[in-house]
Design an enzyme around this catalytic site. Structure first.
Site, mmCIF file in Angstrom:
data_model
loop_
_atom_site.group_PDB
_atom_site.id
_atom_site.type_symbol
_atom_site.label_atom_id
_atom_site.label_comp_id
_atom_site.label_asym_id
_atom_site.label_seq_id
_atom_site.Cartn_x
_atom_site.Cartn_y
_atom_site.Cartn_z
ATOM 1 N N LYS A 44 0.662 -1.081 0.011
ATOM 2 C CA LYS A 44 0.122 -0.003 -0.020
ATOM 3 C C LYS A 44 0.830 1.117 -0.140
ATOM 4 C CE LYS A 44 -4.024 -2.267 0.065
ATOM 5 N NZ LYS A 44 -4.923 -2.348 -0.878
ATOM 6 N N SER A 55 -3.258 -12.456 4.081
ATOM 7 C CA SER A 55 -3.524 -12.268 2.852
ATOM 8 C C SER A 55 -2.331 -12.850 1.832
ATOM 9 C CB SER A 55 -3.699 -11.140 2.452
ATOM 10 O OG SER A 55 -2.644 -10.170 2.590
#
Length: 300
Positions: free
Chosen positions: A47, A261
């Protein structure tokens, strides 16, 4: 002499081959599985790329200026990355997130100077997004909106996709990514498909009843506006249990300490490797495992 700033260290993360997790069947099929180590970014996740992109482009367009307050609903990694990017560029950052997310994430955001607002677990990210919208309407700041902001996937079109193409010398055949805001998979898909339309883009979704940070299946009303179904060739479901087990195996068997994830994306990459032959399968290792120590995923 011109030295790098912290901004200059975002991106160009390592691409590494899995050595021990692929079994004899995968090797017999002549498949290679590669992980893109996004935890090597300065704030520790994939991110970092869209966080800087959204602030940089909004500032260039004159929508925001240093000293302004930015607001974002986040499940964690985007918040940490935005808090870092805001600190670099001189903005105040307000982050809204469900209260059940790991303490490491909250503390990391606070370390960068962000204000944190926790929302009820039962409301999920949907409630957090609604609250962010209300705060903006009340004049309390500007939402960058990772879910609808084209500068999110643009970061991956401009950087992540080209890096994968370069580092595999165009040999990549499959790309596997968790789908949260969907910025990563949208931007990378656009770039890779322009290079070779035959490359398969595979999205990871949570199995029924699973809560995996970074992997979401949104209700239709909250589907990210940046998401285009046509850019994903197939989706694969993965369970929370399998994701956590694979995250532990990646650390213990490959020396790759990553989040849940990433374990889910790896599980799907290995699954694909039992179906195809002569493939170069790349999956995104979204962040580092130390962000999840308090969750009990890595018991001592």
């Amino acid at each position: 002499m011109a030295y790098k700033t912290i901004e200059d260290t975002i991106g160009n993360t390592p691409l590494v081959q899995l050595v021990r997790l692929p079994d004899d069947e995968i090797r017999r099929r002549n498949n290679i599985i590669l992980g893109k180590l996004e935890g090597n970014n300065p704030a520790g996740s994939v991110k970092d790329r869209p966080a800087l992109s959204m602030i940089k482009h909004a500032q260039a367009r004159g929508r925001i200026k240093p000293g302004d307050t930015l607001i974002e609903a986040t499940s964690g990694n985007t918040g940490i990355a935005l808090a870092m990017a805001a600190a670099i560029r001189g903005y105040k950052m307000v982050l809204i997130m469900p209260e059940d997310l790991s303490v490491e994430r909250r503390q990391s955001m606070a370390a960068y100077g962000a204000q944190i607002i926790l929302t009820p677990v039962k409301g999920g990210m949907e409630y957090a997004r609604d609250l962010a919208g209300q705060m903006e309407r009340d004049g309390r700041g500007v939402i960058l909106d990772q879910f609808a902001n084209p500068d999110n996937p643009l970061a991956h079109y401009e950087t992540t996709g080209p890096e994968l193409w370069r580092d595999t010398e165009g040999r990549i055949t499959h790309f596997v990514s968790a789908m949260g805001t969907t910025g990563t998979i949208m931007g990378v898909s656009q770039f890779l498909k322009e290079k070779n339309p035959e490359i398969q883009i595979v999205g990871a979704e949570p199995a029924e009843g699973s809560r995996i940070p970074g992997i979401r299946k949104w209700p239709e009303a909250y589907l990210p506006k940046i998401f285009d179904r046509a850019r994903v060739d197939r989706t694969e479901q993965v369970s929370q249990s399998d994701s956590e087990i694979m995250a532990r195996r990646m650390a213990a068997e490959e020396g790759i300490f990553c989040g849940i994830s990433s374990g889910g994306a790896c599980q799907i990459a290995l699954r694909l490797a039992h179906e195809v032959e002569n493939a170069t399968i790349v999956f995104v290792v979204c962040d580092r495992g130390d962000r999840y120590l308090s969750t009990g995923v890595f018991p001592a």
